[in-house]
Structures are given as C-alpha cells and as structure tokens.
Motif scaffolding. Sequence first.
Motif, PDB file in Angstrom:
ATOM      1  N   ARG A  57       0.948  -1.136   0.175  1.00 25.84           N
ATOM      2  CA  ARG A  57      -0.629  -0.264   0.016  1.00 25.84           C
ATOM      3  C   ARG A  57       0.342   1.633   0.189  1.00 25.84           C
ATOM      4  O   ARG A  57       0.595   2.034  -1.166  1.00 25.84           O
ATOM      5  N   GLU A  58       1.622   1.440   0.687  1.00 30.33           N
ATOM      6  CA  GLU A  58       2.974   2.670   0.796  1.00 30.33           C
ATOM      7  C   GLU A  58       3.618   2.893  -0.402  1.00 30.33           C
ATOM      8  O   GLU A  58       3.567   4.264  -0.745  1.00 30.33           O
ATOM      9  N   GLU A  59       4.485   1.299  -0.611  1.00 33.20           N
ATOM     10  CA  GLU A  59       4.839   1.750  -1.537  1.00 33.20           C
ATOM     11  C   GLU A  59       4.486   1.284  -2.999  1.00 33.20           C
ATOM     12  O   GLU A  59       5.214   2.054  -3.848  1.00 33.20           O
ATOM     13  N   LEU A  60       3.494   0.847  -3.325  1.00 29.66           N
ATOM     14  CA  LEU A  60       3.024   0.967  -4.760  1.00 29.66           C
ATOM     15  C   LEU A  60       1.603   1.091  -5.033  1.00 29.66           C
ATOM     16  O   LEU A  60       0.993   1.466  -5.657  1.00 29.66           O
ATOM     17  N   GLY A  61       0.616   1.987  -3.646  1.00 26.78           N
ATOM     18  CA  GLY A  61      -0.583   2.023  -3.972  1.00 26.78           C
ATOM     19  C   GLY A  61      -1.983   1.234  -3.984  1.00 26.78           C
ATOM     20  O   GLY A  61      -2.531   2.088  -4.375  1.00 26.78           O
ATOM     21  N   ILE A  62      -1.604  -0.139  -3.670  1.00 27.66           N
ATOM     22  CA  ILE A  62      -2.531  -1.409  -4.582  1.00 27.66           C
ATOM     23  C   ILE A  62      -2.788  -1.602  -3.010  1.00 27.66           C
ATOM     24  O   ILE A  62      -1.685  -1.612  -1.701  1.00 27.66           O
ATOM     25  N   ALA A  63      -3.985  -2.286  -3.011  1.00 28.62           N
ATOM     26  CA  ALA A  63      -4.426  -2.729  -1.378  1.00 28.62           C
ATOM     27  C   ALA A  63      -4.755  -4.250  -1.915  1.00 28.62           C
ATOM     28  O   ALA A  63      -4.855  -5.400  -3.425  1.00 28.62           O
ATOM     29  N   VAL A  64      -4.359  -4.886  -0.954  1.00 31.84           N
ATOM     30  CA  VAL A  64      -3.673  -6.520  -1.361  1.00 31.84           C
ATOM     31  C   VAL A  64      -4.213  -7.150  -0.194  1.00 31.84           C
ATOM     32  O   VAL A  64      -4.479  -7.087   1.434  1.00 31.84           O
ATOM     33  N   LYS A  65      -5.551  -8.349  -0.129  1.00 29.66           N
ATOM     34  CA  LYS A  65      -5.780  -9.424   0.500  1.00 29.66           C
ATOM     35  C   LYS A  65      -5.310 -10.176   0.979  1.00 29.66           C
ATOM     36  O   LYS A  65      -4.196 -10.858   0.355  1.00 29.66           O
ATOM     37  N   GLU A  66      -5.265 -10.902   1.972  1.00 26.18           N
ATOM     38  CA  GLU A  66      -4.090 -11.507   3.071  1.00 26.18           C
ATOM     39  C   GLU A  66      -4.361 -13.652   2.201  1.00 26.18           C
ATOM     40  O   GLU A  66      -3.261 -13.471   1.408  1.00 26.18           O
ATOM     41  N   GLU A  67      -5.528 -13.177   1.744  1.00 24.92           N
ATOM     42  CA  GLU A  67      -5.557 -14.362   1.175  1.00 24.92           C
ATOM     43  C   GLU A  67      -5.058 -14.890   0.214  1.00 24.92           C
ATOM     44  O   GLU A  67      -4.724 -15.842  -0.671  1.00 24.92           O
ATOM     45  N   CYS A  68      -4.562 -13.586  -0.746  1.00 26.04           N
ATOM     46  CA  CYS A  68      -4.291 -13.408  -1.788  1.00 26.04           C
ATOM     47  C   CYS A  68      -2.787 -13.615  -1.919  1.00 26.04           C
ATOM     48  O   CYS A  68      -2.148 -13.400  -3.298  1.00 26.04           O
ATOM     49  N   LEU A  69      -2.197 -13.435  -0.423  1.00 24.10           N
ATOM     50  CA  LEU A  69      -0.602 -13.376  -0.632  1.00 24.10           C
ATOM     51  C   LEU A  69      -0.369 -15.743  -0.313  1.00 24.10           C
ATOM     52  O   LEU A  69      -0.709 -15.911   0.566  1.00 24.10           O
ATOM     53  N   ALA A  70       0.128 -16.306  -1.350  1.00 21.06           N
ATOM     54  CA  ALA A  70       0.049 -17.002  -1.488  1.00 21.06           C
ATOM     55  C   ALA A  70       2.240 -17.672  -1.064  1.00 21.06           C
ATOM     56  O   ALA A  70       2.603 -17.268  -2.054  1.00 21.06           O
ATOM     57  N   PRO A  71       2.285 -17.836   0.126  1.00 20.19           N
ATOM     58  CA  PRO A  71       4.432 -18.807   0.052  1.00 20.19           C
ATOM     59  C   PRO A  71       4.093 -18.852  -0.790  1.00 20.19           C
ATOM     60  O   PRO A  71       4.072 -20.203  -1.095  1.00 20.19           O
ATOM     61  N   LEU A  72       5.582 -18.663  -1.073  1.00 19.41           N
ATOM     62  CA  LEU A  72       6.136 -19.901  -2.880  1.00 19.41           C
ATOM     63  C   LEU A  72       7.302 -20.281  -1.706  1.00 19.41           C
ATOM     64  O   LEU A  72       7.796 -21.664  -1.944  1.00 19.41           O
ATOM     65  N   THR A  73       8.679 -19.641  -1.500  1.00 20.02           N
ATOM     66  CA  THR A  73       9.681 -19.529  -0.991  1.00 20.02           C
ATOM     67  C   THR A  73      10.559 -19.049  -0.320  1.00 20.02           C
ATOM     68  O   THR A  73       9.792 -17.773   0.808  1.00 20.02           O
ATOM     69  N   PHE A  74      11.744 -18.828   0.131  1.00 18.42           N
ATOM     70  CA  PHE A  74      12.276 -17.613   1.065  1.00 18.42           C
ATOM     71  C   PHE A  74      13.927 -17.810   0.832  1.00 18.42           C
ATOM     72  O   PHE A  74      14.199 -18.577   0.441  1.00 18.42           O
ATOM     73  N   ALA A  75      14.152 -16.459   1.462  1.00 20.37           N
ATOM     74  CA  ALA A  75      15.303 -16.493   1.051  1.00 20.37           C
ATOM     75  C   ALA A  75      16.002 -16.525   2.481  1.00 20.37           C
ATOM     76  O   ALA A  75      15.607 -16.010   3.100  1.00 20.37           O
ATOM     77  N   SER A  76      17.324 -17.245   2.166  1.00 16.45           N
ATOM     78  CA  SER A  76      18.680 -16.957   3.582  1.00 16.45           C
ATOM     79  C   SER A  76      19.602 -16.471   3.679  1.00 16.45           C
ATOM     80  O   SER A  76      20.608 -17.570   2.950  1.00 16.45           O
ATOM     81  N   HIS A  77      20.169 -15.365   3.103  1.00 12.95           N
ATOM     82  CA  HIS A  77      21.081 -14.868   2.781  1.00 12.95           C
ATOM     83  C   HIS A  77      22.226 -14.137   3.905  1.00 12.95           C
ATOM     84  O   HIS A  77      21.631 -13.480   4.789  1.00 12.95           O
ATOM     85  N   LEU A  78      23.639 -14.317   3.921  1.00 16.01           N
ATOM     86  CA  LEU A  78      24.464 -13.974   4.792  1.00 16.01           C
ATOM     87  C   LEU A  78      24.425 -12.922   4.639  1.00 16.01           C
ATOM     88  O   LEU A  78      26.312 -12.394   3.442  1.00 16.01           O
ATOM     89  N   TYR A  79      24.689 -11.527   4.942  1.00 17.04           N
ATOM     90  CA  TYR A  79      25.323 -10.106   4.314  1.00 17.04           C
ATOM     91  C   TYR A  79      26.484  -9.768   5.755  1.00 17.04           C
ATOM     92  O   TYR A  79      26.651 -10.443   6.414  1.00 17.04           O
ATOM     93  N   PRO A  80      27.049  -9.082   5.080  1.00 14.39           N
ATOM     94  CA  PRO A  80      28.706  -8.489   5.734  1.00 14.39           C
ATOM     95  C   PRO A  80      27.965  -7.977   7.131  1.00 14.39           C
ATOM     96  O   PRO A  80      29.011  -7.942   7.913  1.00 14.39           O
TER      97      PRO A  80
END
Length: 134
Positions: A57-80
């Motif tokens: 909403r803040e970055e793109l001005g769109i409204a998303v409902k929680e049920e429309c968010l489908a988890p796909l995968t995740f990133a795990s990364h060690l930065y410095p």
Amino acid sequence: MSANLVLVAACALIDPDGRVLIAQRPPGKSMAGLWEFPGGKVEPGERPEESLIRELREELGIAVKEECLAPLTFASHLYPDFYLLMPLYVCRRWEGFVEAREGQELKWARLPELRNYPMPPADEPLIAHLMTLL
C-alpha cells in the motif's frame, strides 16, 4: 560470528500477462540500482503477511488481501553486516493501479527476463522458484 537477523517480506506480483513486478532500489539506499521484489522489513509485532499488505500500500498504492498472498519460498542470506530471512509470496490479485510512490523505478518483466536485471544476492535464487510457475 553472530549477525543481526533482519526479517523482510517480499512479493512477486504477477499480472494477467504473466509478468512480474520488480523495483529498482533508489539512489541513497544500500544496494542502490539493484532490482528487487517489492516488500519491506517486518515490524515488531507484525506478521509477514501484514507487513506486505502495509508495504505494498505504501510503496505501490495497491490494496492486497491476505488470502491473495500465496507463500512460495524464502531467501536465507548472510550479508556482511546482517543475516536476512525473506519469505517470498506470490500475488495475482490486488485492487488499484501500481504506481511508484517512493522514487523507485518499476518494471514489469517476463519470468525468463528476470535474470537480465542485477539483483541483491538474496533475491537472485528466488528466480528459479518463480520459474516453476511457468
């Protein structure tokens, strides 16, 4: 070595033509110029889904409902200077029109084209998971 854990939620918005939205990190931010999936830090007391709904909403001005968010995968990364854990959700339905509200450049890219855009090290491995959606 112990590094601070940073939890960030990210979203692959996919339009009806099968293109994915990516955003370029603006000048002045760390990793400026690199392309990433929209999203942001999960605030204390917030669930990743709540964070994404707020950030989109803040970055793109769109409204998303929680049920429309489908988890796909995740990133795990060690930065410095920190350890990033980033769940990636897929969203194909939202209300409103995507617009850049924070000075970022936006691009709708076809899945095979995503590798043409330089991304932060944590984002790059996510492309392979998105390719399974083709």
